[in-house]
Scaffold this active site. Structure first.
Site, PDB file in Angstrom:
ATOM      1  N   GLU A 146       0.850  -1.108   0.087  1.00  0.00           N
ATOM      2  CA  GLU A 146      -0.010   0.042   0.086  1.00  0.00           C
ATOM      3  C   GLU A 146       0.825   1.306   0.155  1.00  0.00           C
ATOM      4  O   GLU A 146       0.370   2.430  -0.721  1.00  0.00           O
ATOM      5  CB  GLU A 146      -0.893  -0.086   1.291  1.00  0.00           C
ATOM      6  N   HIS A 215     -10.239  -4.962  10.679  1.00  0.00           N
ATOM      7  CA  HIS A 215     -10.777  -4.648   9.513  1.00  0.00           C
ATOM      8  C   HIS A 215     -12.105  -4.021   9.451  1.00  0.00           C
ATOM      9  O   HIS A 215     -12.831  -4.258   8.762  1.00  0.00           O
ATOM     10  CB  HIS A 215     -10.968  -6.490   8.636  1.00  0.00           C
TER      11      HIS A 215
END
Lengths: 410, 394
Positions: A146, A215
């Protein structure tokens, strides 16, 4: 109960008004603070160009009836009044894809990069089919890196490309925080205006169904103080497509927050090309008694609570703020000036969330108009637990919203 | 701009030399001669997974003089910045590039303005080599309006969009993914140009570098990663920070080349080679073995982690400006005095630019809010008195 019958009785009288006149005094400044009299069902629709008009369509009557069904498959967003053609029905992730696809066709500089966006079609199917249509150079599968692919997106944006960086889950973008904060947000300023960064960073976030703590993160609270970026949160297929398109056309870096649980919402959206203004809030349900500010998934909890509230005789005004940075203080301010009570319902944590900033902004700007302290309902300051019932209790539930409104309106 | 001024100043000295020229017929007019001269690089190149370019570099008198002037100008500029910092006209961070000029100058000679360069915070000289003026440099350092970033960036944020110089970045290593993004954009738009992403030996241990290299190699991007190895990451010597200080080999699957970064011709040769390679085969790593005379920044004396003897030793044996000076003298292209005159002109030029920058005004207060967003959203902050400035939306 008497209140509702009175309201129904009053409806025919007002519906005789011509539909495109409005009396601002009636709507904004009338001292309708007594809750025993039901207000007549004339709704004010705030349009994107700031003008208002009365909208006497049947949804007013529906709000008065006792509705047993909870979460809506919605068509009662304010946008429904703007589509003259029937439009087409689709799910929210399809709306995002449509917006993205149309912009990619329109502008060859738009490209998408992210994990599994290409051949796999996107982990939430937002980019499904795009790689076959546009090729591998425009829909790029990245390795799990990322920090670097967000940086690469920003570098590409510096030259004039318009990349869309997808975080498979918003939480993963924490790894790219430096790139987003320092390079994405600040380069326009530190270069003295030489570079613009027309990048769109998007992805699903928020608390899902027992996805676990890592998450289920709400990154809007972490990014909100980065100067130079814009943040928007979509909540319906209509505004998802509109915001996606507006974000892609914007010269500023935009972070588009989607929610994991909203991808399968179905709505009928217009066929024609439209965009939603990035800095504008959406009036979901005009009202008189209290302003409820919300965004993303909490909009649906609020609307569910609104049905209970209406049955109890309250008239909440629900605004989906959509623009998380900067806040649409115009719409919010007008609402506060009307209702004098504010409830903020958000999914961020209590500490340092969007609600906290919004509370501060409203208090600073509209303190004189408030009759009661602002109540901000946020998620608990805990990592989201896995167990289902505990997870339910970390986020705000409709029952809590009802209680808060009752408390505000005492 | 700096370079064109230098060219015009050289023609003046050419006029002065005309009488001498006629007297000594061996002397050729300076700075316009393009008959090729071959020089040998100081040391041969070492490579990793690729061929080495030849040690013989073609150059000419014009280029030699350009190199000399540019590097002398950069040297003078950095030393002047040192004095300005000590006089508290430059504040914050000031990272000086003296000693490393050959990298900037040699690289520029090998490429065009269509190729992109991105570097970290030691960017003053790279900015000048990409066409920045001395006034822009000093004004930005002093936070004035005429600065390249309007005074809002500072020492670490020099940018020049029209010559594809992308800065100027303060966070170590963050510029390398940006650089690979630039290379991606070049490939996307089929520019046939390359990107040089410069970083230091300290940044070479950043993970995002390897991530970006991986992606660049996968997508065949024309990215050239250049490690300016000055052997110290601030106060930490390279052997204390990297298990494998052979930075050119650390690309593993990506080829690498080790270059003497104090020799402008070696740098030029390596960059030409790398550009050709990257356009065909994807990323390549160049390790420039160079040295900085100053400390890491102005707050670092530079002598607590290395000896003064080391610094003077490098200055005597490997100084890039001296090397060019010796080449010019040995090829009889100018006398000592002529070179000293050039240096005097440069000194005057730098002093003039500083004087001009000192006159330049500070930015207006309203500049605080400009360029936060493109096309401004009308968003304004509040003053200290909260009622003073309100947020306005379009």
């Amino acid at each position: 109960m008497a209140a509702i019958f009175q309201g129904v009785g009053a409806a025919p009288a007002l519906s005789s008004l011509p539909s495109n006149s409005f009396d601002s005094k009636n709507i904004l400044f009338s001292p309708r603070r007594s809750f025993s009299v039901r207000k007549a069902p004339s709704f004010v629709v705030v349009r994107s160009d700031g003008t208002m008009n009365l909208d006497l369509n049947p949804k007013g009557r529906r709000a008065q009836q006792f509705i047993a069904n909870a979460v809506a498959t919605k068509e009662d967003s304010s946008a429904a009044s703007s589509s003259s053609k029937p439009g087409h029905e689709l799910l929210l992730f399809e709306a995002l894809r449509e917006g993205l696809e149309e912009e990619m066709e329109r502008d060859p500089r738009v490209c998408v990069m992210g994990e599994d966006v290409g051949h796999y079609g996107g982990s939430y199917k937002v980019t499904k089919g795009l790689a076959t249509k546009f090729g591998d150079l425009r829909v790029l599968d990245t390795p799990i890196a990322e920090n670097s692919f967000t940086g690469m997106g920003i570098g590409a944006a510096m030259t004039g490309l318009r990349p869309v960086v997808e975080g498979m889950n918003m939480g993963f973008l924490l790894l790219a925080f430096n790139q987003i904060s320092n390079n994405c947000g600040m380069l326009h300023y530190t270069s003295g205006g030489q570079f613009t960064i027309p990048i769109v960073i998007r992805g699903p976030g928020g608390v899902g169904r027992q996805l676990g703590a890592e998450h289920s993160q709400r990154l809007e609270s972490y990014f909100q103080s980065v100067p130079g970026i814009q943040m928007v949160a979509c909540s319906t297929p209509y505004n998802a497509k509109g915001l996606m398109k507006a974000a892609l056309r914007s010269e500023n870096p935009v972070i588009l927050f989607e929610h994991v649980l909203l991808y399968n919402l179905k709505e009928r959206i217009p066929d024609e090309d439209y965009i939603c203004n990035l800095e504008e809030a959406e009036m979901v349900r005009p009202g008189e008694h209290v302003t409820i500010l919300t965004y993303s998934r909490m909009r649906y909890h609020v609307m569910q609570a609104a049905k209970t509230l209406v049955n109890k005789g309250y008239d909440p005004e629900v605004i989906d703020i959509r623009s998380l940075k900067p806040f649409d203080l115009y719409t919010i301010g007008n609402s506060v000036k009307k209702t004098h009570r504010v409830l903020i319902v958000e999914e961020c944590m209590r500490t340092g969330g969007i609600g906290a900033s919004l509370t501060a902004a409203i208090t600073e700007n509209f303190h004189d108009y408030l009759d009661a302290p602002i109540i901000c309902l946020s998620s608990q300051d805990v990592p989201t637990p896995y167990a289902g019932r505990l997870e339910e209790w970390t986020v705000v539930q409709p029952a809590q919203i009802v209680t808060a409104v009752e408390q505000l309106c005492q | 701009m700096a370079l064109s001024r230098l060219a015009s100043s050289s023609s003046r000295s050419a006029d002065l030399l005309k009488p001498l020229c006629s007297a000594i017929s061996l002397r050729r007019p300076i700075s316009t001669d393009t008959t090729p001269i071959t020089v040998e690089t100081s040391v041969p190149f070492t490579s990793h997974q690729c061929d080495t370019p030849s040690r013989s570099v073609q150059t000419n008198a014009k280029e030699l003089f350009t190199f000399f002037r540019d590097m002398a100008l950069m040297r003078r500029m950095e030393i002047a910045a040192d004095s300005l910092y000590k006089a508290k006209l430059i504040r914050g961070f000031c990272h000086l590039y003296d000693g490393q000029e050959a990298v900037a100058v040699g690289m520029e000679a090998a490429i065009t303005k269509k190729d992109c360069i991105i570097t970290a915070y030691r960017d003053h000289c790279t900015f000048v080599s990409r066409g920045g003026t001395l006034l822009e440099v000093f004004a930005e350092l002093m936070g004035r309006q005429a600065g390249c970033s309007r005074g809002k960036g500072g020492s670490m944020h020099f940018y020049k969009k029209d010559s594809n110089f992308y800065g100027g970045h303060g966070i170590v290593g963050a510029q390398v993914p940006l650089g690979c993004g630039l290379a991606f954009a070049q490939k996307y738009s089929k520019d046939e140009a390359v990107t040089f992403a410069l970083y230091g030996d300290g940044a070479a241990n950043q993970g995002q570098l390897f991530e970006a290299l991986n992606i660049s190699a996968l997508w065949d991007l024309p990215a050239i990663l250049v490690c300016e190895n000055n052997h110290y990451g601030m106060g930490t010597a390279e052997w204390r920070a990297a298990k494998s200080p052979a930075y050119y080999k650390r690309g593993d699957y990506a080829p690498g080349l080790k270059v003497d970064g104090m020799d402008a011709f070696a740098v030029k040769q390596a960059c030409t080679f790398a550009k050709e390679h990257a356009l065909k085969n994807g990323p390549i790593i160049l390790e420039m073995d160079t040295y900085r005379y100053h400390g890491h920044s102005m707050s670092d004396p530079g002598s607590t982690y290395r000896t003064r003897d080391e610094i003077t030793g490098v200055r005597q044996e490997r100084d890039p400006v001296e090397r060019i000076r010796k080449l010019i003298l040995s090829h009889d292209l100018a006398t000592e005095k002529e070179l000293k005159d050039i240096e005097k002109e440069i000194r005057k030029e730098v002093d003039d630019a500083i004087a001009q920058a000192k006159e330049n005004p500070l930015p207006e207060s309203s500049e605080l809010f400009t360029n936060v967003y493109a096309k401004g959203l009308g968003v304004e902050s509040f003053g200290a008195d909260r009622k003073e400035v309100r947020a306005i939306l379009p």
